[in-house]
Scaffold this motif. Sequence first.
Motif, PDB file in Angstrom:
ATOM      1  N   VAL A 100      24.385 -26.711 -50.873  1.00  0.00           N
ATOM      2  CA  VAL A 100      24.809 -27.869 -49.811  1.00  0.00           C
ATOM      3  C   VAL A 100      25.650 -26.308 -49.027  1.00  0.00           C
ATOM      4  O   VAL A 100      26.591 -27.071 -48.153  1.00  0.00           O
ATOM      5  N   GLU A 101      26.076 -25.822 -49.671  1.00  0.00           N
ATOM      6  CA  GLU A 101      27.237 -24.713 -48.627  1.00  0.00           C
ATOM      7  C   GLU A 101      26.297 -23.701 -47.823  1.00  0.00           C
ATOM      8  O   GLU A 101      26.878 -23.823 -46.073  1.00  0.00           O
ATOM      9  N   LEU A 102      25.342 -23.704 -47.722  1.00  0.00           N
ATOM     10  CA  LEU A 102      24.135 -23.787 -47.239  1.00  0.00           C
ATOM     11  C   LEU A 102      24.646 -24.602 -45.309  1.00  0.00           C
ATOM     12  O   LEU A 102      22.607 -24.701 -44.846  1.00  0.00           O
ATOM     13  N   GLY A 103      24.361 -25.528 -45.671  1.00  0.00           N
ATOM     14  CA  GLY A 103      24.455 -27.141 -45.066  1.00  0.00           C
ATOM     15  C   GLY A 103      22.749 -27.805 -45.216  1.00  0.00           C
ATOM     16  O   GLY A 103      22.173 -28.747 -44.652  1.00  0.00           O
ATOM     17  N   LEU A 104      21.781 -27.489 -46.384  1.00  0.00           N
ATOM     18  CA  LEU A 104      20.198 -27.694 -46.437  1.00  0.00           C
ATOM     19  C   LEU A 104      20.562 -28.981 -47.525  1.00  0.00           C
ATOM     20  O   LEU A 104      20.228 -29.328 -48.490  1.00  0.00           O
ATOM     21  N   THR A 105      20.943 -30.391 -46.834  1.00  0.00           N
ATOM     22  CA  THR A 105      20.743 -31.501 -47.709  1.00  0.00           C
ATOM     23  C   THR A 105      19.336 -31.665 -48.123  1.00  0.00           C
ATOM     24  O   THR A 105      19.607 -32.611 -48.623  1.00  0.00           O
ATOM     25  N   LEU A 106      18.545 -31.746 -47.698  1.00  0.00           N
ATOM     26  CA  LEU A 106      16.931 -32.243 -47.548  1.00  0.00           C
ATOM     27  C   LEU A 106      17.573 -33.534 -48.161  1.00  0.00           C
ATOM     28  O   LEU A 106      16.474 -33.849 -48.680  1.00  0.00           O
ATOM     29  N   PRO A 107      17.490 -34.237 -46.802  1.00  0.00           N
ATOM     30  CA  PRO A 107      17.388 -35.265 -46.497  1.00  0.00           C
ATOM     31  C   PRO A 107      15.792 -35.603 -46.388  1.00  0.00           C
ATOM     32  O   PRO A 107      14.611 -35.541 -46.369  1.00  0.00           O
ATOM     33  N   GLY A 108      15.648 -37.332 -48.078  1.00  0.00           N
ATOM     34  CA  GLY A 108      14.309 -37.967 -47.682  1.00  0.00           C
ATOM     35  C   GLY A 108      13.413 -36.983 -49.035  1.00  0.00           C
ATOM     36  O   GLY A 108      12.512 -37.846 -49.174  1.00  0.00           O
ATOM     37  N   LEU A 109      14.456 -36.098 -49.481  1.00  0.00           N
ATOM     38  CA  LEU A 109      13.538 -35.228 -50.569  1.00  0.00           C
ATOM     39  C   LEU A 109      13.950 -36.143 -52.011  1.00  0.00           C
ATOM     40  O   LEU A 109      15.978 -35.672 -52.194  1.00  0.00           O
ATOM     41  N   ARG A 110      12.974 -36.762 -52.815  1.00  0.00           N
ATOM     42  CA  ARG A 110      14.211 -36.768 -53.933  1.00  0.00           C
ATOM     43  C   ARG A 110      14.082 -35.262 -55.103  1.00  0.00           C
ATOM     44  O   ARG A 110      13.240 -34.548 -55.173  1.00  0.00           O
ATOM     45  N   THR A 111      15.123 -35.468 -56.196  1.00  0.00           N
ATOM     46  CA  THR A 111      15.305 -34.835 -56.807  1.00  0.00           C
ATOM     47  C   THR A 111      15.076 -35.104 -58.303  1.00  0.00           C
ATOM     48  O   THR A 111      16.089 -36.527 -58.175  1.00  0.00           O
TER      49      THR A 111
END
Length: 139
Positions: A100-111
């Motif tokens: 999140v701090e890097l701005g990498l929210t990875l849209p579309g990727l399920r966790t």
Amino acid sequence: MSEAFSRPVAGHVPVLRLGDVLLVTLQGDLHDSTAQQLQQDLSETIASNGVTGVVIDISGVEIVDSFLGRVLAELAAQSSLLAARTVVAGMRPAVAITLVELGLTLPGLRTALDTQAAMALLEQPVVLSRPGGARREHR
């Protein structure tokens, strides 16, 4: 019952096939050449073996950077283009905060919290929306 077998993909990145799902276990640092080979081998395995799901277990990853975030997003995008769903499992809280701090929210990727939960997510049918609001289930 699913047949399970282990196949070494991309050198030291362990990949286990469980029926129609590949379990990729990332541990420690992932180098450029290893990541490229993993991407190539994973897409070839999905296409040639009819794999419908990929679980990427990152529970062994202590530190994430923008490179690893990009690799995860690319693996998920490639899998999706080959009709396989991807779930990232085992993300540590510190890794999530860093992404999140890097701005990498990875849209579309399920966790999922762990591999068991990831496998359960992949067993759920996909609900596809059609123009006009019609919906249908797809596995």
